[in-house]
Design an enzyme around this catalytic site. Sequence first.
Site, mmCIF file in Angstrom:
data_model
loop_
_atom_site.group_PDB
_atom_site.id
_atom_site.type_symbol
_atom_site.label_atom_id
_atom_site.label_comp_id
_atom_site.label_asym_id
_atom_site.label_seq_id
_atom_site.Cartn_x
_atom_site.Cartn_y
_atom_site.Cartn_z
ATOM 1 C CE1 TYR A 88 27.331 43.063 35.309
ATOM 2 C CE2 TYR A 88 29.017 41.483 35.998
ATOM 3 C CZ TYR A 88 28.043 41.885 35.097
ATOM 4 O OH TYR A 88 27.777 41.123 33.996
ATOM 5 C CE LYS A 131 45.319 15.602 48.508
ATOM 6 N NZ LYS A 131 44.824 15.558 49.898
#
EC number: 5.1.1.1
Length: 367
Positions: A258, A34
Amino acid sequence: MNLLTTRIDLDAIAHNTRLLKNRVGAAKLMAVVKADGYNHGMDRVAPVMAANGADAFGVATIAEALALRATGITTPILCWIWSPEQDWAAAVEAGIDLAVISPRHARVLVDAPPTSRAIRVSVKVDTALHRSGVDEQDWDAVFTLLRDCGHIEVTGLFTHLSCADEPGNPETDHQAETFRRAIDRARALGLEVPENHLCNSPATLTRPDLHMDMVRPGVALYGLEPIPGLDHGLRPAMTWAGAITVVKPIRKGEGTSYGLTWRAEADGFVAVVPAGYADGVPRAAQDHLRVHVNGHDYPQVGRVCMDQFVIFLGDNPHGVTAGDEAVIFGGTGMSATELADALATINYEVICRPTGRTVRDYTGEGK
């Protein structure tokens, strides 16, 4: 040249499949692929698993099942997350086994007009997880409904363990006892259930008494240890790495990224790795990553950006330069488990993270 790559070692996939197959004796091996083969590329890893011992495959959705069948896989494929409102008949026509995960799902299949082939189903019984699965009070109704339907073939029962990654947790034995009771009840009602399975990766590796007719491992196939602290000889198949784009000096007291949340304590150099939160590096990874470059580890510093993050090279004694490979995890870098521990998560999530602009590169022959 790709700036950001996951290298998938097909020989490791083959090794892990054989290792698991050899551990389970006469039981069949359902390989769970999956989420695009746990982010390893279902179309590439499933054939390797099939060639090295996988008897069947498990996926989550109908779309995954159809995509897997389209690769040429001919062995049974079980799909366990679907809605009656979907085109489930397309899955039946493709020879996909559907999980009966509620009384409603059973009723829809029973009431459906006959198809060109029998509808093959496996009944998922809920034994404690309280997620998808038929509850005990509904067993008799569902088992009887399926028993009396001429166009449905029941392959068996299955369930999912909640605490198998905690050796010694009594919940595993409680669930196994409930599951055996479900099998006994189905047979007492005249429903044939030839193949029954409950073992996920940790139970496959540590509970041979629960192997039953088939096991259903997932993460272990990709080389990750499902139980912290144990080593079963699995080989991790994924390495995530980026090519450094910039190396530049930074002075003592200067910051990077940042907010300038990190500042250099001495003159040195920083390098930029082209992987950010858009690619799967969590912003919360700040200060938790150790990136491996040319045989040496370097700390990630400052905030993780959308497209890149920064590592500190000190005075760069080893001559790191633009173009060098920076390993985020796997291979020579942090293991997926080490990174998971640092991020307070699990290695399953870590290997599902590389996305965005990451390109897969396959190595080995799957032998």
